[in-house]
Design a protein around this motif. Structure first.
Motif, PDB file in Angstrom:
ATOM      1  N   GLN A 141       0.919  -1.172   0.253  1.00 55.37           N
ATOM      2  CA  GLN A 141       0.040  -0.067  -0.026  1.00 55.37           C
ATOM      3  C   GLN A 141       1.060   1.334   0.149  1.00 55.37           C
ATOM      4  O   GLN A 141       0.254   2.193   0.179  1.00 55.37           O
ATOM      5  N   ILE A 142       2.107   1.063  -0.074  1.00 48.33           N
ATOM      6  CA  ILE A 142       3.124   2.102  -0.090  1.00 48.33           C
ATOM      7  C   ILE A 142       3.707   2.369  -1.515  1.00 48.33           C
ATOM      8  O   ILE A 142       4.254   1.472  -2.078  1.00 48.33           O
ATOM      9  N   ALA A 143       4.027   3.381  -2.218  1.00 53.26           N
ATOM     10  CA  ALA A 143       4.572   3.887  -3.541  1.00 53.26           C
ATOM     11  C   ALA A 143       5.685   4.651  -3.235  1.00 53.26           C
ATOM     12  O   ALA A 143       5.270   5.744  -2.565  1.00 53.26           O
ATOM     13  N   ASN A 144       6.965   4.635  -3.683  1.00 56.74           N
ATOM     14  CA  ASN A 144       7.772   5.631  -3.612  1.00 56.74           C
ATOM     15  C   ASN A 144       8.453   5.947  -4.942  1.00 56.74           C
ATOM     16  O   ASN A 144       8.518   5.063  -5.717  1.00 56.74           O
ATOM     17  N   THR A 145       7.931   7.247  -5.202  1.00 54.92           N
ATOM     18  CA  THR A 145       8.330   7.907  -6.378  1.00 54.92           C
ATOM     19  C   THR A 145       9.388   8.983  -6.278  1.00 54.92           C
ATOM     20  O   THR A 145       8.951  10.078  -5.679  1.00 54.92           O
ATOM     21  N   ARG A 146      10.520   8.906  -6.937  1.00 50.86           N
ATOM     22  CA  ARG A 146      11.691   9.934  -6.486  1.00 50.86           C
ATOM     23  C   ARG A 146      11.865  10.168  -5.044  1.00 50.86           C
ATOM     24  O   ARG A 146      11.882   9.213  -4.430  1.00 50.86           O
TER      25      ARG A 146
END
Length: 111
Positions: free
Chosen positions: A15-20
């Motif tokens: 449920q966690i997304a890391n973008t840059r």
């Protein structure tokens, strides 16, 4: 209502997304009913959420937050309606009881 805290309440890695340098969290805990059979649910149930952005590099959470309220309506255990609407920070704090906690803290500090 109460604010969710603690490791058991935190979203899972899926449920966690890391973008840059930003982190986005999606937490959909669902509904948990204990002690009462589902068929007896009647009425309106509210849940309040706050969303913010976290910089994964610095660990800082954005000052800007988005608050919303989800309302579920049941008749004889059957979901008959739902609504999700944005709310102000003041309304979010009122829905979650944080406004009362702030008042108690303020009164305690004044003593």
């Amino acid at each position: 209502m109460e604010t969710r805290t603690g490791s058991d309440e935190n979203p899972e890695k899926s449920q966690i997304a890391n973008t840059r340098n930003s982190q986005f969290v999606y937490d959909s805990p669902g509904m948990s009913i204990t002690g009462v059979p589902k068929v007896t649910l009647n009425g309106r149930y509210d849940v309040a959420f706050s969303l913010s952005e976290k910089n994964t590099k610095t660990g800082q959470v954005s000052a800007k937050q988005f608050y919303y309220r989800v309302t579920l309506a049941f008749v004889k255990g059957k979901l008959v309606g739902y609504q999700a609407i944005p709310v102000s920070q003041n309304e979010f704090e009122k829905l979650t009881g944080q406004d009362k906690k702030k008042e108690k803290k303020k009164k305690k500090e004044e003593k």
